[in-house]
Design an enzyme around this catalytic site. Structure first.
Site, PDB file in Angstrom:
ATOM      1  CG  ASP A  17      -1.745   1.190   1.403  1.00 33.37           C
ATOM      2  OD1 ASP A  17      -2.371   1.603   0.411  1.00 33.37           O
ATOM      3  OD2 ASP A  17      -1.783   1.745   2.517  1.00 33.37           O
ATOM      4  CG  ASP A  58      -1.583   7.660   0.214  1.00 30.27           C
ATOM      5  OD1 ASP A  58      -0.643   8.448   0.075  1.00 30.27           O
ATOM      6  OD2 ASP A  58      -2.415   7.410  -0.681  1.00 30.27           O
ATOM      7  CG  ASP A  96      -2.242   2.358   6.523  1.00 29.04           C
ATOM      8  OD1 ASP A  96      -2.770   3.357   7.036  1.00 29.04           O
ATOM      9  OD2 ASP A  96      -2.343   2.094   5.311  1.00 29.04           O
TER      10      ASP A  96
END
Length: 221
Positions: free
Chosen positions: A7, A9, A161
């Protein structure tokens, strides 16, 4: 497991603060109010363009997006990677791992931010918002990355996240690593059973290179 998908961001780049500032700016300029805490939460990890379209309709949603994007773009050069992430990416490249980005951000923005941080050469593929009709937590973008790289899902791990990252990885048939060094919340991520909870980027190397203490059943380091 010789392929690592990331991922962007909140995992590689510390960009969530600027993203929130852009969202707030767009709401205030077009709607005359700030986003609620619930609206902020519902935007995390999702394609903003599509969420705004669902909330506000095509025309108004585009206006809010454009205003927020203008603010974000004006400050994009302030975005940096999390401490230690660049080193881990370089080490995985040196060890022969193939790496890719799978993000809900539009591809051109992903590439721009990788270039600004000197990371573009570390990745073999980039999958962005416009590349699939369905987005995380659906597996489609992860499976597209797998197809582009010519590997199988069982040979990949996805690092993110948000719970939606772990859910997308499970649906795609690959393991996941929960990144806790940025925006990741331990309780929310442990609830979706990642293979590993990594407190710092170096923990990713420990997991990939076979440190059994990194398994989710034994908790995060």
């Amino acid at each position: 497991m010789r392929t690592v998908l990331w991922d962007l961001d909140g995992t590689i780049l510390d960009s969530e603060g600027l993203a929130k500032d852009g969202t707030r700016h767009g709401f205030l300029e077009i709607l005359g109010r700030a986003p609620t805490a619930d609206e902020f939460a519902r935007l995390v990890g999702r394609p903003v363009r599509l969420v705004y379209r669902a909330w506000f309709g095509d025309e108004l949603g585009q206006q809010v997006l454009d205003a927020g994007s203008k603010h974000y773009d004006a400050h994009v050069e302030e975005i940096v990677s999390y401490e230690g992430v660049h080193t881990v990416l370089q080490e995985l490249k040196r060890l022969g791992y193939r790496q890719g980005i799978v993000s809900s951000k539009r591809r051109e923005k992903i590439v721009r931010e990788l270039v600004l941080n000197g990371m573009e050469a570390l990745f073999d593929t980039v999958v962005g918002q416009q590349d699939t009709d369905m987005h995380k937590p659906y597996p489609d973008p992860l499976l597209l990355a797998v197809t582009r790289l010519g590997v199988t899902a069982r040979d990949c791990v996805y690092i993110g996240d948000q719970p939606s990252d772990m859910e997308a990885a499970r649906a795609a048939g690959m393991q996941s690593i929960a990144a806790l060094w940025g925006e990741g919340d331990m309780a929310r991520l442990r609830a979706v059973n990642p293979a590993c909870c990594a407190r710092k980027p170096d923990d990713v190397l420990d997991f990939l290179l076979g440190d059994s203490t990194m398994t989710a059943s034994k908790g995060a380091l």
